[in-house]
Design a protein around this motif. Structure first.
Motif, short mmCIF file in Angstrom:
data_model
loop_
_atom_site.label_atom_id
_atom_site.label_comp_id
_atom_site.label_asym_id
_atom_site.label_seq_id
_atom_site.Cartn_x
_atom_site.Cartn_y
_atom_site.Cartn_z
N GLU A 43 0.55 -1.17 0.02
CA GLU A 43 -0.19 0.15 0.24
C GLU A 43 0.78 1.22 0.35
N ASP A 44 0.64 2.38 -0.81
CA ASP A 44 1.43 3.48 -0.54
C ASP A 44 0.44 4.36 0.04
N GLY A 45 1.22 5.54 0.44
CA GLY A 45 0.35 6.69 0.93
C GLY A 45 1.20 7.37 0.80
N ASN A 46 1.23 9.17 1.38
CA ASN A 46 1.89 10.38 2.12
C ASN A 46 2.48 9.78 2.69
N GLY A 47 4.03 9.87 2.57
CA GLY A 47 5.36 10.08 3.67
C GLY A 47 5.84 8.60 3.36
N LEU A 48 4.95 7.64 2.69
CA LEU A 48 5.73 6.50 2.66
C LEU A 48 6.55 6.83 1.35
N ARG A 49 7.82 6.46 1.36
CA ARG A 49 8.53 6.62 0.26
C ARG A 49 9.25 5.43 -0.79
#
Length: 226
Positions: free
Chosen positions: A89-95
């Motif tokens: 899962e991606d998401g804002n903050g994960l890089r």
């Protein structure tokens, strides 16, 4: 390690923050100023409940499994780790995303949605070895605890069954005995050290200053002599 659901009560978050440099920053994707590592990580450690308090660029940083840093521990990037890349899962903050290679995912680097995806080569079948060991331990627990048997296809390999047999021999052993055996196997006394290393750095509230520790003892009383 971050892992909110596992680490929130064990001081891991405090240890990670304390281990970073005083000027450490969190670097999510996108443009803009980096975030102060020590200020935002404790908020994110509250999990999904902290999302309303997190800035837009780091809304999902609470899903972090591992923080990657520079050698100087000054720049950190949030990484998510999965054994099955289909569950990413991606998401804002994960890089960064770290997974083992799969039939439909060759080893190497590529972009996946908003993440830098790194598929690690698995030439010796690490995941197979991991699952085999897991099943050996599970079978030993089923035997010792007299639980219902798992489906037949979870049966460990012959090599893992040998480990299972050994584990079952120590079904009544105490936890402290297991810890002592692990410490002995680790051979920590091969070299002289000033302090023993723990799996994580202890938070400040766990350190006891001997000079400041009060001494609690019963107050003596005496009978008056004639």
């Amino acid at each position: 390690m971050f892992g909110h659901e596992r680490a929130r009560h064990l001081g891991f978050t405090e240890a990670v923050v304390n281990n970073a440099s005083g000027d450490a920053v969190l670097l999510p994707d996108g443009s803009g100023r980096p975030f102060a590592f020590g200020s935002w990580v404790p908020i994110a450690a509250r999990g999904v409940a902290a999302e309303p308090e997190l800035r837009k660029r780091i809304k999902k940083v609470w899903k972090t499994d591992l923080f990657l840093s520079s050698a100087e521990k000054a720049r950190f990037a949030a990484a998510t780790i999965k054994s099955n890349w289909h569950q990413l899962e991606d998401g804002n903050g994960l890089r960064v995303a770290i997974v083992p290679q799969a039939l439909d995912l060759p080893a190497g680097y590529q972009r996946w949605k908003s993440l830098h995806l790194v598929a690690l080569p698995d030439p010796d079948g690490f995941m197979g070895l991991f699952n085999d060991a897991y099943e050996a331990v599970a079978e030993a627990i089923l035997t010792v605890g007299r639980h219902d048997r798992a489906p037949y296809y979870y049966k460990p390999s012959v090599k893992a069954q040998k480990i299972q047999v050994q584990l079952e021999k120590y079904g009544k052993v105490k936890v402290v005995d297991i810890l002592d055996a692990l410490n002995e196997a680790a051979q920590q006394n091969l070299i002289t050290v000033d302090r023993k290393l723990m799996s994580v750095e202890a938070p400040t509230w766990l350190n006891i200053n001997e000079k400041r520790t009060p001494i609690i003892a019963p107050r003596p009383s005496f009978e008056k002599l004639d």
